[in-house]
Design an enzyme around this catalytic site. Structure first.
Site, PDB file in Angstrom:
ATOM      1  N   ASN A 142      -1.901   2.738   0.199  1.00 16.58           N
ATOM      2  CA  ASN A 142      -1.305   2.324   1.456  1.00 16.58           C
ATOM      3  C   ASN A 142       0.118   1.805   1.260  1.00 16.58           C
ATOM      4  O   ASN A 142       1.079   2.522   1.499  1.00 16.58           O
ATOM      5  CB  ASN A 142      -2.188   1.276   2.138  1.00 16.58           C
ATOM      6  CG  ASN A 142      -1.698   0.926   3.524  1.00 16.58           C
ATOM      7  OD1 ASN A 142      -0.705   1.455   3.983  1.00 16.58           O
ATOM      8  ND2 ASN A 142      -2.380   0.028   4.195  1.00 16.58           N
ATOM      9  N   ASP A 143       0.249   0.575   0.780  1.00 11.91           N
ATOM     10  CA  ASP A 143       1.575  -0.038   0.664  1.00 11.91           C
ATOM     11  C   ASP A 143       2.550   0.809  -0.158  1.00 11.91           C
ATOM     12  O   ASP A 143       3.743   0.819   0.124  1.00 11.91           O
ATOM     13  CB  ASP A 143       1.454  -1.426   0.025  1.00 11.91           C
ATOM     14  CG  ASP A 143       0.819  -2.429   0.982  1.00 11.91           C
ATOM     15  OD1 ASP A 143       0.863  -2.183   2.204  1.00 11.91           O
ATOM     16  OD2 ASP A 143       0.290  -3.441   0.512  1.00 11.91           O
ATOM     17  N   VAL A 144       2.026   1.519  -1.158  1.00 13.06           N
ATOM     18  CA  VAL A 144       2.917   2.259  -2.049  1.00 13.06           C
ATOM     19  C   VAL A 144       3.504   3.504  -1.384  1.00 13.06           C
ATOM     20  O   VAL A 144       4.304   4.213  -1.984  1.00 13.06           O
ATOM     21  CB  VAL A 144       2.208   2.674  -3.360  1.00 13.06           C
ATOM     22  CG1 VAL A 144       1.779   1.443  -4.129  1.00 13.06           C
ATOM     23  CG2 VAL A 144       1.034   3.581  -3.092  1.00 13.06           C
ATOM     24  N   ALA A 147      -0.221  -6.177   1.350  1.00 16.07           N
ATOM     25  CA  ALA A 147       0.961  -6.982   1.635  1.00 16.07           C
ATOM     26  C   ALA A 147       0.936  -7.524   3.060  1.00 16.07           C
ATOM     27  O   ALA A 147       1.809  -8.283   3.458  1.00 16.07           O
ATOM     28  CB  ALA A 147       2.224  -6.163   1.405  1.00 16.07           C
TER      29      ALA A 147
END
Lengths: 102, 464
Positions: free
Chosen positions: B393-395, B434
């Site tokens: 996700n965040d990456v 995050a």
């Protein structure tokens, strides 16, 4: 004047940090997990200290407080040595190249 | 019994073999040979220790017995452990190294004669300093790794535990450790030695509780480094070259991995260690307005992929949780039969430890030359037809490139949005670790596949 042997050990230590630095930077990122498990296995060479402690008892009294701590440390380090090397082996055996013509 | 000089040479040999063991990991072809060097080094070190002590009349049978007990447990774990549990295993193993270091230090403190360090209450100053540093670092490694293990295992919540005055408290404890070592060395008091150990256990615990689940790659690497420094401290005490070399190698290895992980998140080491990331951003995430997303099913996904000529797979921690790596590989096999080019893109902090995704893919028989690191593959997204994001996700969040206000701004991300279409397997629209929304969900060319990663992958394969 003689040099304190500590200085020699310190030299080995500092140089090994540099060796470690360059060797580890050349490890391919896809093998970072095996790197952690193998460093874990080799740091268990601390078992040499545990063996000295375990063998420190005399014939009348194999078990003294110091040797008991040594025996437990032997078992802990042995878990790591066998576990660490074997699991690394298991992981590394899985890394395969693409078969040609497939 | 062999002479001290001869055994020192053998210890040096085993130290060199350990260096070769790490050197072997520079490529998968040489890695197995490297592991063999490591095993050989260990055998030499242990054998030489037996020969140099030479006292076979007592204890020997027990030493062998305990090696056998520990070895069987270790071997059993190594064969049984599933690859997805590797982060927990490594954390657990680190705790054992830490505890072994503490126990060796205790033995040496209680019976310094056996180690040639002077007599009880009158231990050589240098040895006592080295011993107490080794014991303190070992204790921190032990309790810190236990917390990391519990968090990874899910026994303890992965969210950061913070409280007021946490940092000042930690600072006071760290300073008190230094003060304790000073007084221990000047008084040789065994009470101070026990207090030092207790305080070190405590600080290891306190240092790790504020660090959240997705920061575990940094924590594990850092604890790996600590276990090395602890071994080196004991190595100085025992005047043992093999231990000093190994400690330095492991210490720098862990430090480099921590650095790589921090860089992968664009955060400073101290920022990670001080912890609490994610907790601060909850408010901004919840007040986001609802934006429309396109969602699809396995049939749509199969259709898109069948008409693609190249597909890039982006795996993340969610793939490990869903154990979807084998299903993924079956899907890829089907794609390849249709002459579709498939490659895998791995972000440095994907998963819970360095290299976590690579091991899982290797387990599912994915050849390692189809798996690429971020910088190797990031330019290829623009030319690919489909990006298949599974459990990451965040990456992939483009916000890291566009919004300077975002907490992840500046973090290197995979340029997934440049693909012609993006398939995003996820259970819900919830934000990632995050705590921020992923802009990718709302892009024109993104199709959300709301399902369990494994089930969705299997369904797609059926529809291909």
């Amino acid at each position: 004047m003689e040099i304190d042997p500590l200085i020699f050990r310190l030299s080995i230590f500092i140089l090994s940090i540099f060796v470690g630095y360059y060797v580890v930077w050349s490890v391919t990122p896809s093998l970072h997990t095996p790197l952690m498990s193998v460093t874990n296995a080799i740091s268990s060479v601390i078992i040499v200290g545990a063996i000295i402690a375990g063998l420190s008892g005399n014939s009348e009294n194999v078990f003294n407080t110091s040797s008991i701590f040594g025996f437990v440390a032997i078992a802990l380090a042995a878990i790591n040595i066998f576990g660490g090397f074997l699991v690394t082996q298991r992981m590394l055996a899985m890394y395969k190249k693409k078969k040609k013509g497939k | 019994m062999i002479s001290a000089n001869l055994s020192a040479i053998f210890y040096l040999v085993s130290g060199v073999l350990f260096i070769l063991a790490l050197r072997g990991l520079s490529s998968p072809e040489t890695s197995r040979q490297g592991n063999f060097f490591g095993i050989l080094g260990m055998i030499i070190a242990v054998t030489v220790t037996f020969l140099s002590v030479g006292n076979f009349s007592t204890g020997l049978i027990y030493v062998l017995l305990f090696i056998l007990i520990g070895g069987s447990i270790g071997a059993f774990i190594a064969y049984k452990i599933p690859m997805t549990a590797m982060p927990e295993l490594v954390a657990g193993f680190h705790s054992l190294v830490g505890l072994a270091a503490v126990f060796v230090a205790i033995s040496a403190f209680l019976n310094p004669e056996a180690f040639n360090l002077g007599s009880q209450g009158n231990i050589k100053l240098g040895s006592l300093i080295e011993m107490s540093i080794g014991a303190a670092v070992g204790a921190i490694t032990f309790s810190g790794s236990i917390i990391a293990f519990l968090k990874l295992q899910g026994i303890m919540s992965g969210s950061p535990i913070t409280f007021r005055g946490q940092h000042p408290l930690n600072a006071v404890i760290l300073i008190s450790i230094l003060v304790l070592i000073y007084y221990l060395c000047s008084t040789q008091s065994s009470n101070l030695f026990w207090i030092l150990l207790a305080v070190s256990f405590l600080i290891g615990f306190l240092l790790i509780i504020p660090i959240g689940g997705a920061d575990m790659p940094v924590v594990i690497s850092m604890l790996n480094s600590y276990s090395g420094w602890a071994a080196a401290g004991i190595g100085f005490t025992l005047e043992n070259t093999a231990l000093i070399i190994t400690g330095a190698l492991v210490g720098s290895s862990g430090a480099i991995l921590s650095y790589i992980m921090c860089k992968g998140m664009n955060r400073s080491f101290f920022n990670v260690i001080l912890g609490g990331f994610g907790a601060t951003n909850e408010t901004s995430a919840t007040k986001k307005e609802q934006r429309p997303v396109k969602s699809g099913n396995a049939d749509d996904a199969a259709f898109l992929m069948k008409n693609a000529s190249s597909v890039i797979i982006v795996p993340g921690y969610g793939m490990a949780v869903a154990q979807a790596q084998h299903a993924l590989r079956e899907m890829v096999d089907t794609l390849k039969k249709n002459d579709i080019k498939v490659s895998y893109a791995i972000h440095p902090v994907a998963g819970r430890m360095p290299g976590h995704m690579n091991v899982l893919l290797a387990e599912a028989n994915v050849p390692y030359d189809e798996v690429f690191e971020l910088e190797e593959i990031n330019n290829d997204f623009a030319n690919a037809d489909v990006a298949f994001v599974i459990g990451a996700n965040d990456v992939t969040n483009p916000v890291a490139k566009t919004d300077p206000q975002s907490p992840i701004y500046g973090m290197p991300v995979l340029d997934v949005e440049k693909c012609k279409s993006v398939l995003f397997v996820k259970r819900s629209l919830s934000p990632g670790y995050a705590g921020i929304d992923n802009d990718l969900f709302y892009k024109e060319n993104t199709l959300m596949l709301f399902a369990d990663a494994k089930k969705m992958t299997e369904d797609i394969t059926k529809n291909l």
